[in-house]
Design an enzyme around this catalytic site. Structure first.
Site, PDB file in Angstrom:
ATOM      1  N   TYR A   1       0.814  -1.206   0.000  1.00 26.94           N
ATOM      2  CA  TYR A   1       0.000   0.000   0.000  1.00 26.94           C
ATOM      3  C   TYR A   1       0.855   1.267   0.000  1.00 26.94           C
ATOM      4  O   TYR A   1       1.575   1.554   0.969  1.00 26.94           O
ATOM      5  CB  TYR A   1      -0.937   0.020   1.206  1.00 26.94           C
ATOM      6  CG  TYR A   1      -1.855  -1.174   1.316  1.00 26.94           C
ATOM      7  CD1 TYR A   1      -2.210  -1.928   0.197  1.00 26.94           C
ATOM      8  CD2 TYR A   1      -2.383  -1.558   2.548  1.00 26.94           C
ATOM      9  CE1 TYR A   1      -3.048  -3.025   0.301  1.00 26.94           C
ATOM     10  CE2 TYR A   1      -3.228  -2.655   2.665  1.00 26.94           C
ATOM     11  CZ  TYR A   1      -3.553  -3.382   1.543  1.00 26.94           C
ATOM     12  OH  TYR A   1      -4.377  -4.472   1.664  1.00 26.94           O
TER      13      TYR A   1
ATOM     14  N   HIS B   1       0.007 -12.133   0.522  1.00 21.04           N
ATOM     15  CA  HIS B   1      -1.012 -11.249  -0.039  1.00 21.04           C
ATOM     16  C   HIS B   1      -1.736 -11.872  -1.234  1.00 21.04           C
ATOM     17  O   HIS B   1      -2.912 -11.573  -1.488  1.00 21.04           O
ATOM     18  CB  HIS B   1      -0.359  -9.931  -0.446  1.00 21.04           C
ATOM     19  CG  HIS B   1      -1.278  -8.758  -0.438  1.00 21.04           C
ATOM     20  ND1 HIS B   1      -0.818  -7.466  -0.334  1.00 21.04           N
ATOM     21  CD2 HIS B   1      -2.622  -8.654  -0.515  1.00 21.04           C
ATOM     22  CE1 HIS B   1      -1.850  -6.625  -0.359  1.00 21.04           C
ATOM     23  NE2 HIS B   1      -2.948  -7.331  -0.478  1.00 21.04           N
TER      24      HIS B   1
ATOM     25  N   SER C   1     -13.036  -5.224   1.891  1.00 19.77           N
ATOM     26  CA  SER C   1     -14.069  -4.593   1.054  1.00 19.77           C
ATOM     27  C   SER C   1     -15.465  -5.108   1.392  1.00 19.77           C
ATOM     28  O   SER C   1     -16.248  -5.451   0.492  1.00 19.77           O
ATOM     29  CB  SER C   1     -13.770  -4.807  -0.435  1.00 19.77           C
ATOM     30  OG  SER C   1     -12.568  -4.161  -0.802  1.00 19.77           O
ATOM     31  N   PRO C   2     -15.846  -5.146   2.683  1.00 23.58           N
ATOM     32  CA  PRO C   2     -17.180  -5.630   3.041  1.00 23.58           C
ATOM     33  C   PRO C   2     -18.291  -4.680   2.620  1.00 23.58           C
ATOM     34  O   PRO C   2     -19.470  -5.049   2.675  1.00 23.58           O
ATOM     35  CB  PRO C   2     -17.104  -5.754   4.569  1.00 23.58           C
ATOM     36  CG  PRO C   2     -16.103  -4.712   4.970  1.00 23.58           C
ATOM     37  CD  PRO C   2     -15.068  -4.747   3.871  1.00 23.58           C
TER      38      PRO C   2
ATOM     39  N   ARG D   1     -16.255  -2.033  -1.905  1.00 17.21           N
ATOM     40  CA  ARG D   1     -15.378  -0.936  -2.324  1.00 17.21           C
ATOM     41  C   ARG D   1     -16.132   0.391  -2.321  1.00 17.21           C
ATOM     42  O   ARG D   1     -15.922   1.250  -3.179  1.00 17.21           O
ATOM     43  CB  ARG D   1     -14.759  -1.227  -3.697  1.00 17.21           C
ATOM     44  CG  ARG D   1     -13.932  -2.516  -3.718  1.00 17.21           C
ATOM     45  CD  ARG D   1     -13.158  -2.695  -5.000  1.00 17.21           C
ATOM     46  NE  ARG D   1     -12.448  -3.969  -5.020  1.00 17.21           N
ATOM     47  CZ  ARG D   1     -11.256  -4.206  -4.456  1.00 17.21           C
ATOM     48  NH1 ARG D   1     -10.637  -3.232  -3.822  1.00 17.21           N
ATOM     49  NH2 ARG D   1     -10.697  -5.397  -4.527  1.00 17.21           N
ATOM     50  N   GLY D   2     -17.016   0.533  -1.338  1.00 11.03           N
ATOM     51  CA  GLY D   2     -17.778   1.768  -1.172  1.00 11.03           C
ATOM     52  C   GLY D   2     -19.062   1.820  -1.966  1.00 11.03           C
ATOM     53  O   GLY D   2     -19.926   2.662  -1.694  1.00 11.03           O
TER      54      GLY D   2
END
Length: 329
Positions: free
Chosen positions: A54, A120, A199-200, A203-204
């Protein structure tokens, strides 16, 4: 409500830190990112999730600065395996790369121990047994507390777990991304492995505030994700608006309904929503103990039947780097 992760008891909702430095447009200035993390600590978040990937290490730097003098307040997770340089992205989970990546993460975070350290992505050139063996060596060396995998399938989880106990499988999981229900969710439960949902909130997208993905800034990875693109988004937006209506009936926000739904899938499930906004940091934790009743869960299930979702969850290049089972078509 707390759940077990890596041998520790932590809140079922943690903080995904990626958004502060990576993937969704320009990173926040460090002072603003620090305010988000400080607010999370004030509210009682006790699980922070970051990665060497990140921001090219900037996210670990930020998390490390904020946690200085407060390390004992947070269960700290990071990841290795995805590498980016000179416009190229590749996967390397060889033992040598794992050792080098871990030492870089420890230095960036300013710590001598990471509670949970993930691979990852799967490295299709290195046997998972070799990668997990290298991680087990780092557990024995005292540098990490527990081993995690990310975006791998149930068969790989079993192979890895046979070498050394896997503490967590992290993968995308939300009402509109339910791939783990094919096999990984149940396999993790059977083996005593936590399922950590990133990302529950889709992703918004599932919050209902994003109306037109064309408004996303350049560099936001969602612009390249099929289900956000014009051929698919209108059909998905219909489902998103219906989800908002269900949330309104239940007296919660759409985000809170998504989190409650994810956590209702099993006592071994955790969620790590990310955000850059202070109000969302508070909103995501405010109803952490609330769960939708069986009828509401069934209505969400029916609304987001996998066949109803239009478009894939990754563009082809990134989809090729994940291993989680996929639905036909």
């Amino acid at each position: 409500m707390k759940r077990t992760l890596g041998g520790r008891s932590v809140k079922a909702i943690g903080l995904g830190c990626m958004n502060l430095s990576h993937a969704y447009g320009p990173p926040l200035p460090p002072t603003q990112g620090a305010r988000v993390l400080d607010r999370a600590l004030e509210l009682g978040y006790d699980h922070f999730d970051t990665s060497r990937l990140y921001g090219g290490g900037r996210n670990e730097d930020l998390v490390g600065r904020v946690l200085k003098g407060r390390r004992d307040r947070v269960f700290l997770a990071s990841k290795t395996g995805i590498h980016v340089a000179d416009g190229r992205r590749w996967i390397d989970c060889s033992p040598a790369a794992i050792r080098a990546g871990l030492d870089q993460s420890l230095t960036a975070l300013g710590v001598d121990h990471i509670d949970l350290y993930y691979l990852h992505r799967p490295d299709f050139t290195v046997p998972i047994e070799d990668s997990v063996g290298a991680l087990a060596d780092q557990v024995r060396a005292g540098k990490i507390g527990a081993i995690g995998l990310s975006e791998m399938n149930a068969q790989t989880l079993r192979r890895a777990h046979a070498v050394y106990p896997v503490a967590a499988m992290q993968t995308e999981y939300s009402p509109w991304t339910r791939n783990v229900e094919i096999a990984v969710l149940d396999t993790a439960r059977e083996l005593g492995v936590a399922l950590v949902a990133f990302s529950p909130l889709g992703r918004g997208a599932l919050c209902g505030t994003l109306r037109d993905p064309a408004s996303l800034v350049a560099g936001d990875m969602r612009r390249d994700i099929p289900r956000f693109q014009p051929d698919h988004w209108p059909r998905n937006l219909v489902l998103i608006d219906r989800l908002a209506a269900l949330a309104g009936e239940a007296g919660v926000s759409a985000a809170q309904l998504c989190l409650g739904w994810v956590l209702s899938r099993g006592d071994h499930v955790h969620a790590i929503p990310g955000t850059t906004r202070l109000d969302h940091v508070a909103e995501n934790l405010a109803r952490a103990d609330w769960r939708p009743d069986a009828d509401l869960v069934a209505r969400v299930d029916a609304l987001f039947d996998p066949e109803a979702i239009s478009g894939g969850r990754y563009p082809p290049v990134l989809q090729a780097q994940v291993e989680t089972e996929d639905f036909p078509g």
